[in-house]
Scaffold this motif. Structure first.
Motif, PDB file in Angstrom:
ATOM      1  N   UNK A 170       0.283  -1.658  -0.080  1.00  0.00           N
ATOM      2  CA  UNK A 170      -0.615  -0.050   0.197  1.00  0.00           C
ATOM      3  C   UNK A 170       0.875   1.411  -0.290  1.00  0.00           C
ATOM      4  N   UNK A 171       2.152   0.922  -0.367  1.00  0.00           N
ATOM      5  CA  UNK A 171       3.615   2.116   0.245  1.00  0.00           C
ATOM      6  C   UNK A 171       3.687   2.460  -1.169  1.00  0.00           C
ATOM      7  N   UNK A 172       3.634   3.875  -2.251  1.00  0.00           N
ATOM      8  CA  UNK A 172       4.271   3.734  -3.140  1.00  0.00           C
ATOM      9  C   UNK A 172       5.866   3.684  -2.455  1.00  0.00           C
ATOM     10  N   UNK A 173       6.452   3.290  -3.205  1.00  0.00           N
ATOM     11  CA  UNK A 173       8.578   2.804  -2.622  1.00  0.00           C
ATOM     12  C   UNK A 173       9.085   4.218  -3.417  1.00  0.00           C
ATOM     13  N   UNK A 174      10.293   5.005  -3.169  1.00  0.00           N
ATOM     14  CA  UNK A 174      11.078   5.784  -4.161  1.00  0.00           C
ATOM     15  C   UNK A 174      12.365   5.139  -3.782  1.00  0.00           C
ATOM     16  N   UNK A 175      13.109   4.872  -4.118  1.00  0.00           N
ATOM     17  CA  UNK A 175      14.661   3.825  -3.686  1.00  0.00           C
ATOM     18  C   UNK A 175      15.230   4.738  -4.154  1.00  0.00           C
ATOM     19  N   UNK A 176      16.544   5.999  -2.861  1.00  0.00           N
ATOM     20  CA  UNK A 176      17.344   6.376  -3.287  1.00  0.00           C
ATOM     21  C   UNK A 176      18.903   5.261  -2.984  1.00  0.00           C
ATOM     22  N   UNK A 177      19.449   5.636  -3.660  1.00  0.00           N
ATOM     23  CA  UNK A 177      21.262   5.232  -3.869  1.00  0.00           C
ATOM     24  C   UNK A 177      22.247   6.007  -2.969  1.00  0.00           C
ATOM     25  N   UNK A 178      23.584   5.504  -2.767  1.00  0.00           N
ATOM     26  CA  UNK A 178      24.655   5.972  -2.215  1.00  0.00           C
ATOM     27  C   UNK A 178      24.775   6.482  -3.617  1.00  0.00           C
ATOM     28  N   UNK A 179      25.127   8.328  -3.152  1.00  0.00           N
ATOM     29  CA  UNK A 179      25.456   8.620  -4.567  1.00  0.00           C
ATOM     30  C   UNK A 179      26.900   8.361  -4.202  1.00  0.00           C
ATOM     31  N   UNK A 180      27.418   9.431  -5.839  1.00  0.00           N
ATOM     32  CA  UNK A 180      28.749   8.418  -6.279  1.00  0.00           C
ATOM     33  C   UNK A 180      29.705   9.534  -5.908  1.00  0.00           C
ATOM     34  N   UNK A 181      30.577   8.946  -5.578  1.00  0.00           N
ATOM     35  CA  UNK A 181      32.170   9.833  -5.390  1.00  0.00           C
ATOM     36  C   UNK A 181      32.098  11.183  -6.352  1.00  0.00           C
ATOM     37  N   UNK A 182      32.394  11.812  -7.422  1.00  0.00           N
ATOM     38  CA  UNK A 182      32.331  12.582  -8.118  1.00  0.00           C
ATOM     39  C   UNK A 182      31.216  13.592  -7.502  1.00  0.00           C
ATOM     40  N   UNK A 183      29.878  12.899  -7.138  1.00  0.00           N
ATOM     41  CA  UNK A 183      28.829  13.766  -6.959  1.00  0.00           C
ATOM     42  C   UNK A 183      29.086  14.709  -5.467  1.00  0.00           C
ATOM     43  N   UNK A 184      29.570  13.777  -4.437  1.00  0.00           N
ATOM     44  CA  UNK A 184      29.993  13.607  -3.053  1.00  0.00           C
ATOM     45  C   UNK A 184      30.929  14.815  -3.260  1.00  0.00           C
ATOM     46  N   UNK A 185      32.082  14.711  -3.902  1.00  0.00           N
ATOM     47  CA  UNK A 185      33.556  15.603  -3.849  1.00  0.00           C
ATOM     48  C   UNK A 185      33.085  17.122  -4.736  1.00  0.00           C
ATOM     49  N   UNK A 204      38.984  23.936  -2.355  1.00  0.00           N
ATOM     50  CA  UNK A 204      39.614  22.584  -2.067  1.00  0.00           C
ATOM     51  C   UNK A 204      40.536  21.296  -3.208  1.00  0.00           C
ATOM     52  N   UNK A 205      41.543  20.801  -2.225  1.00  0.00           N
ATOM     53  CA  UNK A 205      42.588  20.429  -3.246  1.00  0.00           C
ATOM     54  C   UNK A 205      41.393  18.933  -3.654  1.00  0.00           C
ATOM     55  N   UNK A 206      41.833  18.867  -5.327  1.00  0.00           N
ATOM     56  CA  UNK A 206      40.981  17.211  -5.312  1.00  0.00           C
ATOM     57  C   UNK A 206      41.396  15.944  -4.639  1.00  0.00           C
ATOM     58  N   UNK A 207      42.812  16.199  -3.855  1.00  0.00           N
ATOM     59  CA  UNK A 207      43.044  14.795  -2.960  1.00  0.00           C
ATOM     60  C   UNK A 207      42.642  14.558  -2.210  1.00  0.00           C
ATOM     61  N   UNK A 208      41.704  16.120  -1.290  1.00  0.00           N
ATOM     62  CA  UNK A 208      40.987  15.700   0.889  1.00  0.00           C
ATOM     63  C   UNK A 208      39.201  16.060   0.259  1.00  0.00           C
ATOM     64  N   UNK A 209      38.805  16.370  -1.227  1.00  0.00           N
ATOM     65  CA  UNK A 209      38.161  16.139  -1.484  1.00  0.00           C
ATOM     66  C   UNK A 209      36.895  14.690  -1.546  1.00  0.00           C
ATOM     67  N   UNK A 210      38.496  14.645  -2.392  1.00  0.00           N
ATOM     68  CA  UNK A 210      38.191  12.688  -2.261  1.00  0.00           C
ATOM     69  C   UNK A 210      38.656  11.927  -1.459  1.00  0.00           C
TER      70      UNK A 210
END
Length: 309
Positions: free
Chosen positions: A145-160, A175-181
């Motif tokens: 009876x629930x309309x489900x919406x599936x969410x996922x872990x975001x990609x590393x590029x999105x987080x960076x 921010x340095x790329x290596x720190x962000x990664x």
């Protein structure tokens, strides 16, 4: 520094890393057909409750008519009866009422039966938004009876990208790329956790040793930062602890741990006193362990760890 609160999305446009979910929700809104019982399923920190709050506002519920209930605490039949009574009341100062039911998998069997009746005959002015990281534990009759919406872990590029943008907005620092990664990998696909870690990193000036301590996990999830710290700054009589940390890594996460070590070693090499050690660590961990998996990872880790003890 509560960056995860300050930069929490307040509309669909600002939600990151969930394009399919946002597309589904926009479709409901554009057609004016938002289901009265929506479920948001996904791992911790990816936006379940955030999207529930956004949708509660979109269906016309004002702040005074939006109620968040932690079902891990209020999970009995009496709690559901109280909810039924509240649903019978007309909302004050707004068109609709919204109930955000967090930890929706935690209800007792009796409570599920009471909720089932409520979902079958939901008042027109009431919307339910269920949030859970364990949808498989939700009662099957309820789930249909629930309309489900599936969410996922975001990609590393999105987080960076998120980390870099917020860092610049907060401190005018590119921010340095290596720190962000490094922060993105530690966050393990969670935008919320990425901003928590960023706040900590800003506070310690991105010092690699301090970051290793700050990012240590306190829950059941494997933490890669103590492993990174131990291989870069080994201590005598510490192997039993390190062995336990490494052998708790799931086989399918060995590559994530290897990349974390590579990023951490690279960051530490900025300080000349750590350059030789960092180079040795990178040499030992530069190749994937697709064949030997955890055994190969453990073996290489020990060889480089033991040389400087």
């Amino acid at each position: 520094m509560d960056l995860h609160i300050k930069y929490r999305p307040t509309n669909l446009e600002s939600v990151v890393g969930q394009p399919q979910a946002v597309k589904q929700l926009r479709g409901f809104l554009n057609e004016n057909k938002v289901p009265h019982v929506l479920g948001f399923y996904g791992p911790p920190g990816v936006g379940k409750t955030t999207l529930a709050r956004i949708m509660a506002n979109e269906v016309g519920a004002t702040d005074m008519n939006i109620t968040e209930i932690n079902l891990a605490v209020k999970n009995g039949i009496d709690d559901v009866r109280s909810l039924q009574e509240r649903c019978a009341l007309r909302p004050l100062g707004g068109k609709n009422a919204a109930f955000i039911l967090d930890e929706a998998h935690s209800l007792t069997k009796q409570a599920y039966q009471g909720l089932l009746k409520l979902f079958e005959d939901t008042p027109k002015h009431v919307y339910f938004f269920l949030c859970t990281s364990q949808p498989e534990k939700i009662d099957k009759a309820i789930k249909t009876r629930v309309t489900g919406i599936n969410l996922h872990a975001v990609t590393e590029s999105v987080s960076v990208k998120l980390i870099s943008e917020v860092c610049f907005a907060e401190s005018n620092i590119v921010l340095d790329t290596e720190h962000a990664e490094l922060i993105a990998r530690a966050a393990n696909g969670s935008p919320r956790q990425a901003l928590v870690y960023l706040g900590q990193a800003l506070a310690c000036g991105f010092d690699p040793v301090a970051m290793a301590s700050l990012f240590a996990e306190t829950d059941e999830k494997v933490s890669y930062f103590p492993i990174c710290e131990a291989i870069m700054f080994p201590k005598q009589n510490d192997w039993s602890r390190i062995y336990g940390l490494i052998t708790s890594i799931p086989e399918d996460e060995v590559e994530s741990a290897r990349w974390m070590i590579l990023s951490y070693a690279k960051s530490c090499m900025k300080q000349q006193k750590n350059a030789e050690r960092g180079a040795r660590v990178i040499q030992a961990m530069k190749s994937p362990f697709f064949d030997s998996k955890l055994a190969g990872f453990l073996s290489n880790y020990y060889l480089v760890w033991s040389k400087n003890v």
